[in-house]
Design an enzyme around this catalytic site. Structure first.
Site, mmCIF file in Angstrom:
data_model
loop_
_atom_site.group_PDB
_atom_site.id
_atom_site.type_symbol
_atom_site.label_atom_id
_atom_site.label_comp_id
_atom_site.label_asym_id
_atom_site.label_seq_id
_atom_site.Cartn_x
_atom_site.Cartn_y
_atom_site.Cartn_z
ATOM 1 N N SER A 47 0.777 -1.241 0.000
ATOM 2 C CA SER A 47 0.000 0.000 0.000
ATOM 3 C C SER A 47 0.807 1.289 0.000
ATOM 4 C CB SER A 47 -0.950 0.001 1.201
ATOM 5 O OG SER A 47 -1.848 -1.082 1.119
ATOM 6 N N VAL A 48 2.111 1.211 0.137
ATOM 7 C CA VAL A 48 2.896 2.451 0.090
ATOM 8 C C VAL A 48 2.705 3.172 -1.241
ATOM 9 C CG1 VAL A 48 4.665 1.801 1.760
ATOM 10 C CG2 VAL A 48 4.933 1.139 -0.625
#
Length: 732
Positions: free
Chosen positions: A405-406
């Site tokens: 998710s970064v």
């Protein structure tokens, strides 16, 4: 009588006209000869002059280039990282007409005075030596009849015949004959190998490590009976901080290794010798021409292979010094933190059976200067059978992984830039089902319900469903439950083109060889586009993540990361660096095609990740004395068919005026098993390294002046000198 006088006059007239004609012919012949001579001289001087000059220099004037110590490597604060250790050395220089027998004779005498390790002596070396020492027996191994048969073969030249005969003699030497070689014989062979390593009239290192004072003294005393042998001083690379950053610094070849095989022609074209010590990898290789230095050049005037006179035509100078952007104290602390946090996890293999490594990159987001790039790997030593931590810093830019998710900040900004999403727009987080038989794709916090949320909350809470819907819009459709989703080939191209603006999936431009840009997944079904939007399709490196978060921190400007800060003139002063010759300038690669307000909106989302109670990094950073922002990530991955998870965290601080950005990557950090929670090792590492950065900054506020000053002091001069002496004693 008058008639006689008349005839006499006519005769004289004829003689007078005959002599000039002969003279003219003579003059013409001389003219032709002189013309030919001038023509010949012109041919020699103009047409063939350069080749004759080169031939004379080769046979009469031989220029010998002697290696000099390499330049030193320092960190940003003037701490010596790589130095040179002076070593006692024994060398050998052969002339053009030195015979093999003469070299073996000198090698045998020298073996009486020094010990030489014979472990590199090959069977072929032993056989060559045996033939020289046993000429009569060697000749008897091939009969005259066999030789005559080879000579009668018209397809073989004399050289071919000699080679065949020699090979037959080699093949017929028995194991018993070789086993009769003594320890002294083997040492002689080992020394002879060093004698032949290089060109005539170029000194070859026979021994430079482990030369005892006694060996050095006794050889010096007997130089008169050892033609070509000399005692001198050599050098060896010393790494002051041991294994810290060791893989990044690279290696230097030995005199026996010489030029790397794959780069021989390149180096020879740049006037290197085959046995020169050169950088083989990473920093040592990248800045080889800077670190190599100016060789001492001596012209040997020779005749008949003997040196008549030696003239110094160029003095040698140590290589230029390279100052890195690395903060070595911070680097060591980051490595220590990684080791400690890794060890907490690997001791419990049931929770993290595949966890064995972690990476961290810290850099200045506005300049691209890398402050620390650390990696550690927990591996089993094949020699001892025990597990140990090893430096794995190379993995920060040579290894790529699914990062999770970064990347959602880039996904949201791609939505803005393509006009498919408006800052502040609210979408519903809900299970996403593609097709009638589709398996629900959900956010980690919402398996069944419907939660309206803005883009900022989606970043804060790390909503998958929000990003799925952005991806579907870029694919050309709105989400309709259980509706089919087609594959738009332009959608993945659009995503990748926009992600590349942040440095994701492309080269960051780091000044080190071997960077990996990542692996692009193959789009075989529409659901994979949704996976791409949450960082679970293509792979990225830790360095790419650091550049990506720096781009967001830097208001959309993507800066090239670099590890070289300055190049400085070498100096003999112990406590000071030389003047700056070159300083690396900031290189802005591009600006993201988003408006300042759009970039600022995502920055606010990253701020909420660290400061809002629902933020995925809130627990770790809520009480931090600095104002940070960033994004966490978790990605599914498979190792040997088993599901595991990579965990990541990116961030920067201070929020208003970023001075440090970082990325943490922990591959296979845990498995999703019953009763086992995410160990959050990525977040613990990140919090500790950021704490350490600001702790060191506070400590240095009074202790350290401007690190960019021209008259920079060498901070660890005494420590480096002590280490250098310890290494020198160990090697001598």
């Amino acid at each position: 009588m008058e008639e006689g006088l008349e005839r006499l006059k006519k005769s004289k007239k004829r003689k007078k006209t005959h002599v000039p004609a002969r003279m003219n012919l003579l003059f013409f012949a001389v003219f032709l000869l002189f013309s030919l001579l001038v023509l010949r001289l012109g041919l020699v001087q103009i047409v063939n002059g350069e080749s004759y000059k080169n031939e004379v220099e080769r046979t009469e004037d031989v220029v010998v280039k002697t290696s000099v110590p390499r330049g030193k490597i320092f960190d940003r604060y003037g701490n010596v990282i790589v130095d040179n250790i002076p070593l006692n050395a024994i060398t050998y220089t052969r002339t053009n007409n030195t015979s093999i027998e003469e070299m073996f004779d000198v090698a045998a005498k020298l073996s009486d005075y020094i010990e030489k390790d014979a472990k590199e002596v090959t069977e072929r070396d032993k056989k060559d030596y045996w033939i020289i020492k046993n000429k009569k027996k060697a000749e008897e191994k091939v009969s005259e009849k066999e030789i005559q048969k080879l000579q009668n073969n018209e397809d073989l030249s004399e050289e071919d015949v000699n080679a065949e005969v020699y090979q037959m003699r080699l093949d017929r030497i028995t194991k018993e004959e070789l086993s009769a070689l003594t320890k002294k014989d083997l040492e002689t062979i080992a020394i002879y190998r060093e004698f032949t390593n290089g060109y005539a009239l170029n000194p070859q290192i026979v021994k430079n490590e482990g030369v005892t004072p006694e060996e050095f003294a006794v050889v010096s005393e007997h130089l008169s009976e050892l033609p070509g042998v000399n005692t001198t001083t050599d050098w060896k690379r010393s790494y002051v901080f041991d294994d810290t950053l060791r893989t990044i610094l690279g290696n230097v070849s030995s005199t026996r290794e010489g030029l790397p095989k794959d780069l021989v022609n390149t180096y020879l074209a740049r006037d290197y010798n085959r046995n020169d010590r050169v950088g083989k990898s990473y920093v040592e290789l990248q800045y080889e021409e800077v670190l190599q230095g100016q060789k001492e050049q001596i012209k040997n005037v020779t005749k008949g292979g003997s040196v008549l006179e030696s003239l110094l035509i160029q003095e040698g100078q140590r290589g230029k010094d390279v100052v890195l952007t690395i903060d070595m104290e911070l680097q060591r602390e980051v490595e220590k933190i990684i080791e400690e946090e890794l060890m907490k996890q690997v001791v419990n293999r049931s929770e993290s059976p595949d966890l064995d490594r972690a990476y961290v990159v810290m850099m200045d987001p506005s300049t691209g200067e890398i402050l620390a790039m650390a990696g550690k790997q927990y591996v089993k030593n094949p020699d001892t059978g025990k597990y140990e931590m090893r430096d794995a810093a190379l993995g920060t830019f040579t290894s790529t992984y699914e990062v999770g998710s970064v990347v959602k900040g880039a996904t949201v900004l791609t939505g803005y830039m393509t006009g498919k999403l408006t800052p502040g727009e609210v979408l519903v987080d809900e299970p996403i089902i593609i097709g009638r038989e589709g398996t629900p794709k959900t956010s980690w916090f919402n398996r069944y319900g419907s939660i309206p949320m803005s883009d900022l909350f989606a970043l804060e809470k790390s909503s998958n469903a929000y990003m799925f819907k952005v991806a579907m819009r870029i694919n050309g459709q709105q989400y309709v439950p259980r509706a089919n989703m087609g594959i738009n080939p332009d959608a993945i191209k659009t995503f990748r083109n926009h992600f590349s603006q942040f440095g994701l999936g492309v080269s960051t431009g780091i000044d080190l060889p071997g960077e990996a840009s990542g692996i692009e997944g193959e789009m075989t079904n529409p659901g994979l586009l949704l996976d791409f939007a949450i960082g679970q399709f293509d792979t990225y490196s830790t360095m790419q993540l650091a550049q990506y978060v720096s781009t967001i921190a830097n208001d959309g400007y993507r800066v090239e990361p670099h590890i070289m800060k300055e190049i400085r003139e070498p100096t003999n002063e112990k406590d000071m660096l030389g003047p700056v010759l070159f300083e690396k300038e900031t290189n802005v690669l591009n600006r993201v095609e988003a408006t300042p307000s759009q970039i600022e909106h995502v920055q606010k989302g990253f701020y909420r990740v660290y400061h809002s109670p629902d933020g995925t990094a809130y627990t770790q950073f809520k009480d931090a004395p600095y104002n940070a922002a960033g994004k966490s990530g978790t990605a599914e991955t498979f190792i040997d068919g088993k599901l595991s998870y990579n965990t990541t965290l990116i961030g920067y601080a201070p929020y208003d005026q970023p001075e440090v950005a970082y990325a943490t990557m922990v591959p296979a950090s845990h498995v999703q098993a019953s009763g086992v929670a995410d160990p959050y090792v990525n977040k613990y590492i990140s919090k500790r390294v950021m704490d350490k950065y600001f702790e060191l900054k506070k400590k240095r506020a009074k202790e350290v002046g401007d690190p960019t000053t021209v008259n920079k002091k060498i901070e660890n001069a005494d420590e480096a000198e002590k280490r250098q002496e310890e290494d020198r004693v160990e090697n001598n």
